[in-house]
Enzyme design. Sequence first.
Site, PDB file in Angstrom:
ATOM      1  N   CYS A  65       0.838  -1.191   0.000  1.00 54.53           N
ATOM      2  CA  CYS A  65       0.000   0.000   0.000  1.00 54.53           C
ATOM      3  C   CYS A  65       0.879   1.249   0.000  1.00 54.53           C
ATOM      4  O   CYS A  65       1.864   1.321   0.734  1.00 54.53           O
ATOM      5  CB  CYS A  65      -0.914   0.006   1.222  1.00 54.53           C
ATOM      6  SG  CYS A  65      -2.030   1.440   1.278  1.00 54.53           S
ATOM      7  N   CYS A  69      -0.090   4.778   6.938  1.00 53.91           N
ATOM      8  CA  CYS A  69      -0.814   4.605   8.198  1.00 53.91           C
ATOM      9  C   CYS A  69       0.043   3.799   9.182  1.00 53.91           C
ATOM     10  O   CYS A  69       0.390   2.639   8.914  1.00 53.91           O
ATOM     11  CB  CYS A  69      -2.138   3.898   7.954  1.00 53.91           C
ATOM     12  SG  CYS A  69      -3.181   4.715   6.719  1.00 53.91           S
ATOM     13  N   CYS A  72      -0.690   0.043  10.308  1.00 56.49           N
ATOM     14  CA  CYS A  72      -1.031  -0.970   9.318  1.00 56.49           C
ATOM     15  C   CYS A  72       0.176  -1.780   8.864  1.00 56.49           C
ATOM     16  O   CYS A  72       1.217  -1.222   8.474  1.00 56.49           O
ATOM     17  CB  CYS A  72      -1.686  -0.304   8.106  1.00 56.49           C
ATOM     18  SG  CYS A  72      -2.280  -1.483   6.882  1.00 56.49           S
ATOM     19  N   CYS A 109     -17.044  -9.130   3.890  1.00 62.42           N
ATOM     20  CA  CYS A 109     -16.383  -7.839   3.764  1.00 62.42           C
ATOM     21  C   CYS A 109     -15.210  -7.978   2.803  1.00 62.42           C
ATOM     22  O   CYS A 109     -14.250  -8.706   3.095  1.00 62.42           O
ATOM     23  CB  CYS A 109     -15.896  -7.353   5.127  1.00 62.42           C
ATOM     24  SG  CYS A 109     -17.221  -7.242   6.348  1.00 62.42           S
ATOM     25  N   CYS A 142     -20.093  -6.097   1.917  1.00 63.54           N
ATOM     26  CA  CYS A 142     -19.554  -4.791   2.263  1.00 63.54           C
ATOM     27  C   CYS A 142     -18.211  -4.641   1.560  1.00 63.54           C
ATOM     28  O   CYS A 142     -17.387  -5.560   1.582  1.00 63.54           O
ATOM     29  CB  CYS A 142     -19.373  -4.663   3.773  1.00 63.54           C
ATOM     30  SG  CYS A 142     -18.636  -3.092   4.326  1.00 63.54           S
ATOM     31  N   CYS A 202     -20.376   1.943   7.162  1.00 65.02           N
ATOM     32  CA  CYS A 202     -19.697   1.225   8.233  1.00 65.02           C
ATOM     33  C   CYS A 202     -18.424   1.994   8.530  1.00 65.02           C
ATOM     34  O   CYS A 202     -17.580   2.166   7.640  1.00 65.02           O
ATOM     35  CB  CYS A 202     -19.389  -0.205   7.775  1.00 65.02           C
ATOM     36  SG  CYS A 202     -18.362  -1.165   8.905  1.00 65.02           S
ATOM     37  N   ARG A 272     -19.294  -3.734  16.377  1.00 64.66           N
ATOM     38  CA  ARG A 272     -18.584  -4.953  16.002  1.00 64.66           C
ATOM     39  C   ARG A 272     -17.218  -5.007  16.679  1.00 64.66           C
ATOM     40  O   ARG A 272     -16.447  -4.060  16.594  1.00 64.66           O
ATOM     41  CB  ARG A 272     -18.408  -5.008  14.484  1.00 64.66           C
ATOM     42  CG  ARG A 272     -17.778  -6.295  13.968  1.00 64.66           C
ATOM     43  CD  ARG A 272     -17.643  -6.258  12.453  1.00 64.66           C
ATOM     44  NE  ARG A 272     -18.899  -5.853  11.850  1.00 64.66           N
ATOM     45  CZ  ARG A 272     -18.984  -5.022  10.811  1.00 64.66           C
ATOM     46  NH1 ARG A 272     -17.902  -4.530  10.263  1.00 64.66           N
ATOM     47  NH2 ARG A 272     -20.162  -4.704  10.331  1.00 64.66           N
TER      48      ARG A 272
END
Length: 414
Positions: A65, A69, A72, A109, A142, A202, A272
């Site tokens: 990626c 972040c 992550c 998801c 999702c 979400c 969740r």
Amino acid sequence: MDLLNTLVEKGLRRELPTREEALAVLATSDDDLLDVVAAAGKVRRHWFGRRVKLNYLVNLKSGLCPEDCSYCSQRLGSTAGILKYTWLKPDEASKAAAAGLAGGAKRVCLVASGRGPTDRDVDRVSDTIKAIKDQNEGVEVCACLGLLSDGQAERLREAGADAYNHNLNTSEATYGDITTTHTYADRVDTVQKAHAAGLSACSGLIAGMGESDEDLVDVVYSLRELDPDSVPVNFLIPFEGTPLAKEWHLTPQRCLRILAMVRFVCPDVEVRIAGGREVHLRTMQPLALHLANSIFLGDYLTSEGQAGKADLEMIADAGFEVEGADEVTLPEHRAAGGGCGSESACGSEGGGVCGSAPAPASSSGEQPAQVPQSSQSSQTSQSSQSSQADPGQVRTDLVAVRRRGAGTDLAPNA
């Protein structure tokens, strides 16, 4: 305890607690913990009974990626030894999803690393959504693909997506400390795009990154204003090879207090328990089911979770039941309209939820609920280091990199 009685009453009315009340929940002592769980449990059972919704993650594209972040394992510069692979084909993703659905999940998801999807990526995911829905009647899908450009949410909706996930993660004030390649406002914009397209929004948070109690309350109040239908609560998994690898601030007790606070602030949404529950809640996971009405089944994106069979046994042993595919997750007043949606101002003024009046500000004459004596000193001395005052146990042995399921030839954990 006056505080908890007040919070239960407000939760049953969908009334926003004061910030002081939310902070007081986080400041309660371990002696009061079971009382806090019991109180938030009343709100959870009022809106969701004893049902637990199961969700299943499929990592469509892992690693590499370009975003930075700090939390992550897939970030730019990460040296975590995670799986790295490019896009799964629709039939591969559908096969991976089938394992979770066979285990009792009702929502799949679909997640892909990256800043956001190209139009070609949206086409890929649209084909995957169609493949999953063609083979599994009634399944919810999702998508979680990063920042959305104009028109992409609508295209995903047309392809059959039911929801879109994009977490705020932390407070606006501290967002720049964990990510520099995009902004907090970018994340808010994507959640709003999902809402406007008619997708169920979400959006949640990550706890354990060194944030203060005020930061946690700020992000949860921001989520309430955005009015998502589901709020995933992640607990940081400190991957070796990431900037936050040494952040071990969470205890099982603190995790429970965080979940209780989220339930009081967002009483009628799907809360969740997401990544990190096995690492930080550990043997206290069953207590968390009294606060949250939804979990992920099996493994996560780049880490392994508790065995799917153990998840199901835990739910049954705790006296809960898996929510059936034919059952509606959200309370009737939310399910009918999918939350406030894009055409309603509620949630944008005063933090109100659909059908509720904004809570009065504390300066209007409302007296704050009584804070437990054991919590008063800690609440009034909150600082940016408050979450580090009682560091959690370092359990690197519980952080296992995913080596099975999507992107491998091994059977998934479901």
